[in-house]
Design an enzyme around this catalytic site. Structure first.
Site, PDB file in Angstrom:
ATOM      1  NE  ARG A 123      44.191  34.316  36.793  1.00  0.00           N
ATOM      2  CZ  ARG A 123      43.907  34.965  37.918  1.00  0.00           C
ATOM      3  NH1 ARG A 123      44.270  36.220  38.091  1.00  0.00           N
ATOM      4  NH2 ARG A 123      43.251  34.365  38.878  1.00  0.00           N
ATOM      5  CG  ASN A 161      49.305  37.355  40.670  1.00  0.00           C
ATOM      6  OD1 ASN A 161      49.515  38.068  41.642  1.00  0.00           O
ATOM      7  ND2 ASN A 161      48.137  36.802  40.436  1.00  0.00           N
ATOM      8  CD  GLU A 162      46.626  33.972  43.772  1.00  0.00           C
ATOM      9  OE1 GLU A 162      45.930  33.413  42.907  1.00  0.00           O
ATOM     10  OE2 GLU A 162      46.167  34.366  44.850  1.00  0.00           O
ATOM     11  CD  GLU A 319      45.818  38.599  44.864  1.00  0.00           C
ATOM     12  OE1 GLU A 319      44.836  37.843  44.914  1.00  0.00           O
ATOM     13  OE2 GLU A 319      46.627  38.606  43.933  1.00  0.00           O
ATOM     14  CD1 TRP A 327      37.550  33.944  42.736  1.00  0.00           C
ATOM     15  CD2 TRP A 327      37.419  32.116  44.014  1.00  0.00           C
ATOM     16  NE1 TRP A 327      38.246  34.199  43.906  1.00  0.00           N
ATOM     17  CE2 TRP A 327      38.181  33.102  44.702  1.00  0.00           C
ATOM     18  CE3 TRP A 327      37.204  30.879  44.637  1.00  0.00           C
ATOM     19  CZ2 TRP A 327      38.724  32.877  45.975  1.00  0.00           C
ATOM     20  CZ3 TRP A 327      37.755  30.665  45.888  1.00  0.00           C
ATOM     21  CH2 TRP A 327      38.506  31.656  46.544  1.00  0.00           C
ATOM     22  CD  GLU A 367      39.884  38.016  38.610  1.00  0.00           C
ATOM     23  OE1 GLU A 367      40.149  37.034  39.317  1.00  0.00           O
ATOM     24  OE2 GLU A 367      40.640  38.996  38.476  1.00  0.00           O
ATOM     25  CG  HIS A 370      36.899  39.351  42.839  1.00  0.00           C
ATOM     26  ND1 HIS A 370      37.346  40.213  43.814  1.00  0.00           N
ATOM     27  CD2 HIS A 370      37.412  38.134  43.147  1.00  0.00           C
ATOM     28  CE1 HIS A 370      38.096  39.539  44.676  1.00  0.00           C
ATOM     29  NE2 HIS A 370      38.146  38.278  44.299  1.00  0.00           N
TER      30      HIS A 370
HETATM   31  C1  GLA Z   1      43.891  35.632  42.925  1.00  0.00           C
HETATM   32  C2  GLA Z   1      44.658  36.381  41.871  1.00  0.00           C
HETATM   33  C3  GLA Z   1      44.032  37.694  41.520  1.00  0.00           C
HETATM   34  C4  GLA Z   1      42.545  37.550  41.407  1.00  0.00           C
HETATM   35  C5  GLA Z   1      42.005  37.009  42.687  1.00  0.00           C
HETATM   36  C6  GLA Z   1      40.493  36.886  42.701  1.00  0.00           C
HETATM   37  O1  GLA Z   1      44.239  35.986  44.196  1.00  0.00           O
HETATM   38  O2  GLA Z   1      45.985  36.596  42.237  1.00  0.00           O
HETATM   39  O3  GLA Z   1      44.583  38.116  40.290  1.00  0.00           O
HETATM   40  O4  GLA Z   1      42.236  36.692  40.357  1.00  0.00           O
HETATM   41  O5  GLA Z   1      42.517  35.731  42.886  1.00  0.00           O
HETATM   42  O6  GLA Z   1      40.024  36.365  43.914  1.00  0.00           O
END
Ligand code: GLA
Ligand code: GLA
Length: 684
Positions: A123, A161-162, A319, A327, A367, A370
């Site tokens: 991604r 996102n992030e 989040e 990770w 993930e 996770h």
């Molecule tokens: C980040 C991303 C999420 C996911 C989490 C996993 O916060 O924004 O999409 O990948 O990490 O910890």
């Protein structure tokens, strides 16, 4: 930093808050067959979930071919959520471009420092400065905004996102072009740039703007000024993308608040978030618990900083993980009590929303290990039971929403540029690290029961009685003036080794260290004396030093020496000094020249507490066993007492117990479970 209330629709509008605590998760229904969605909404209702972030990684399904849209499935999900009373924080879906885009336009793919292309298959494989990517991303943003503008479930926009999580540092030709434009704005002339970067060194002098490149892989040490500006540029370049999507949304859906999830956390050093606050309607943040003994305090530290980046206003925890991440090298699950503890600690620091990554643990993809709120095992599980329990506690915490952080008397300064620059290569030593050092002083203050605000360096320091600024390495002249005025005005500054050394271009202040702070502190250091692994030194007080010491060659006559080096090459030299302000205000400036660890830091603070009342312990802190976090509203305060230990702690505290793993023993005693948080409402 934005300080104007009008930039915070979070507080102003009823749509998101205040009135009820928001609870939810990233929701990725596209990973599941349709029948699972029905179970999802049923379980969401059971847990009290009232908001989800949707569509974050859905681009390839929303636009399966260039310019061809498939919104049907998303319409259905949003309608289903809405029918069940669940609101949507809708993503612009631009975080992960579809395979066709990279195939058609490989020039959007980022390049690493050594020219390696980052290919599709995970991604965020896009260059923040790619005009081509920008065009496609904005087209998608507009299409989504137009389609869902009037949907009653839409309460906020989740931009990308992030941003910059994996693609912040792109060394491509697009980046090179944009970097030059950024540099021209900053310096106007090449003379100014050459001077700032010190390019007389190693034949780096520039005659034409297009000779300048990003600091790509090079034979040896790269120019520090160039690296610092590239870090600033990269943070700004990603923010530009935020601004571009923001502008489209502002045009199409002006009434819907917009945010993007920050990563104010120990493992993300490179984005200057305080400079992003003006670009969101409310701050949201992602935080992942560090496993191990320091995890709880680390969470409190970054959450505290997030609350102060938000200016003390409520913010949105976008989040965190219900249990393990996938990770780190080892990913233990959260221990009993931690799921609720972590959430309530964030709420104490100002979060009016508690959301997770993610709702349902993925079956496939990178993930799959996770954690999710609904784990692989299903709803009959420890994690989901905790999720339901938390949901009911958050309902009880509705009155807390809209209240603000109550300012502490002590500030701990966090400076992103000192973090970046102090960790640079080619320094006297590779350790200690800035984030470890600041966390260490935070923990020492918590150990003493002192409530503290972790604040960005740009915050108004005049609001505080004590400012602790560990390893404040980058001190431009303007910051020197602010700190000098703070002490002259009666404030107490405590700073530590490797501070004040360089200016805003990473050029060393001359005349001896700590450079810009030499006059304020009244000391002159001639040499850094970093220590080899395993080496220790001692101070006269018995404090043990590891990793770093300094030779203070001179102290001014009005400087008090609080501790000396004892033994070794520095025997008898001053180690910790304090200078009282020449003004009558009573301020002082203390310097700690060595890495003295958490007990050493606590000793220094204990000693200063003798004549600095703001460093006195809060009785609610139970000798440091409890982290006392406070939010304030007109009629009183909400006190969050977070148990820092694995044992029950009893605290003498009045007030109504609103939530938490705690019980009232008597009218004035609260018993807080191991790893529990007691939330009390107090009047007045
Ligand atoms: C980040 C991303 C999420 C996911 C989490 C996993 O916060 O924004 O999409 O990948 O990490 O910890
Ligand atoms: C080598 C180089 C010098 C200098 C020193 C530093 O000797 O020739 O230019 O970089 O290393 O130790």
């Amino acid at each position: 930093m934005a300080t104007d209330d009008t930039t915070y629709r979070w507080v102003k509008d009823g749509a998101l808050g205040p009135g009820r605590m928001r609870y939810g998760a990233d929701y990725n229904p596209e990973q599941w067959p349709r029948e699972v969605w029905d179970e999802d909404v049923r379980l969401m209702r059971e847990a009290g979930v009232n908001i989800v972030s949707l569509g974050i990684f859905s681009w390839a399904l929303l636009e399966p071919r260039p310019g061809e849209w498939d919104f049907g499935w998303l319409d259905e999900v949003i309608d289903l959520l809405h029918a069940n009373g669940i609101d949507v924080d809708l993503a612009t879906a631009t975080a992960s471009p579809p395979p066709w885009l990279a195939k058609r336009h490989p020039e959007i793919l980022p390049q690493t420092i050594d020219g390696t292309t980052l290919w599709p298959g995970s991604r965020q494989h896009w260059r923040p400065t790619s005009p081509v990517f920008r065009e496609y991303a904005l087209r998608l943003t507009r299409a989504l905004a137009e389609r869902y503008a009037d949907h009653p479930a839409l309460v906020a926009w989740h931009i990308s996102n992030e941003l910059g999580c994996h693609n912040l540092y792109d060394f491509s030709d697009d980046a090179a072009r944009a970097f030059r434009v950024w540099l021209q704005e900053r310096y106007t002339t090449l003379d100014a740039l050459n001077e700032a970067w010190g390019t007389a060194f190693w034949s780096q002098h520039y005659e034409e703007w297009d000779e300048i490149l990003p600091p790509r892989a090079a034979p040896t040490q790269r120019n520090p000024g160039q690296q610092l500006d590239f870090e600033r540029f990269s943070s700004d370049a990603v923010r530009d993308h935020l601004r571009a999507e923001n502008a489209v949304l502002a045009e199409v859906t002006p009434g819907i608040p917009r945010t993007t999830n920050f990563m104010v956390a120990q493992n993300v050093r490179d984005i200057d978030y305080p400079s992003w606050v003006g670009d969101v309607d409310f701050v949201s943040n992602d935080h992942y618990l560090r496993p191990g003994e320091l995890g709880r305090d680390d969470l409190s530290f970054w959450s505290n900083l997030t609350g102060n980046i938000a200016g003390g206003r409520p913010w949105f925890l976008m989040e965190h993980a219900p249990s393990a991440v996938n990770w780190r090298a080892v990913n233990p699950p959260k221990r009993p009590g931690e799921l609720v503890r972590d959430a309530l600690t964030h709420v104490g620091h100002g979060a009016d929303a508690v959301c997770y990554f993610q709702w349902r643990q993925s079956r496939a993809g990178g993930e799959r290990y996770h954690s999710g709120m609904v784990p692989h095992a299903g709803a009959d599980s420890r994690v989901f039971r905790d999720v339901v329990d938390l949901g009911s506690q958050l309902r009880d915490l509705a009155p807390v929403t809209g209240s603000r952080r109550e300012r502490a008397r002590v500030a701990l300064v966090f400076d992103y540029e000192s973090w970046w620059v102090s960790g640079r290569d080619s320094h006297p030593a590779e350790s200690p690290a800035y984030d470890d050092e600041t966390l260490l002083w935070y923990r020492a203050l918590l150990d003493l029961g002192v409530r503290v605000d972790v604040v960005p360096v740009a915050a108004d320091l005049a609001d505080y009685e004590v400012v602790v600024a560990p390893m404040l390495h980058v001190v431009p002249a303007a910051l020197r003036e602010r700190l000098t005025a703070f002490v002259a005005g009666g404030g107490h500054l405590v700073t530590t080794y490797f501070s004040g050394v360089v200016d805003e271009n990473d050029r060393v202040w001359l005349g001896g260290y700590p450079g810009a702070l030499r006059d304020l502190l009244g000391i002159t250091i001639e040499e850094f004396v970093p220590m080899l692994p395993g080496e220790t030194a001692s101070l006269a007080s018995g404090t043990v030093v590891r990793d770093w010491s300094e030779r203070i060659a001179r102290v001014e006559p009005d400087v008090e020496v609080l501790d000396f080096y004892a033994g070794g090459d520095l025997d008898g030299a001053p180690a910790i000094t304090r200078r009282r302000s020449a003004h009558d205000s009573g301020g002082s400036a203390t310097y700690v020249s060595a890495a003295i660890g958490r007990p050493g830091a606590a000793d220094v603070m204990r000693r200063l507490a003798g004549d600095i009342p703001a460093l006195a312990a809060d009785a609610l802190a139970a000798d440091g066993d409890v982290d006392v976090i406070v939010r304030r509203h007109e009629g009183g305060r909400y006190v969050f007492l977070a148990n820092r230990t694995d044992d029950e702690v009893v605290v003498a505290a009045a007030g109504d117990l609103l939530a938490g793993a705690a019980e009232r023993g008597s009218a004035d005693a609260v018993m807080i479970a191991p790893r529990g948080v007691a939330v009390l409402a107090q009047e007045g």
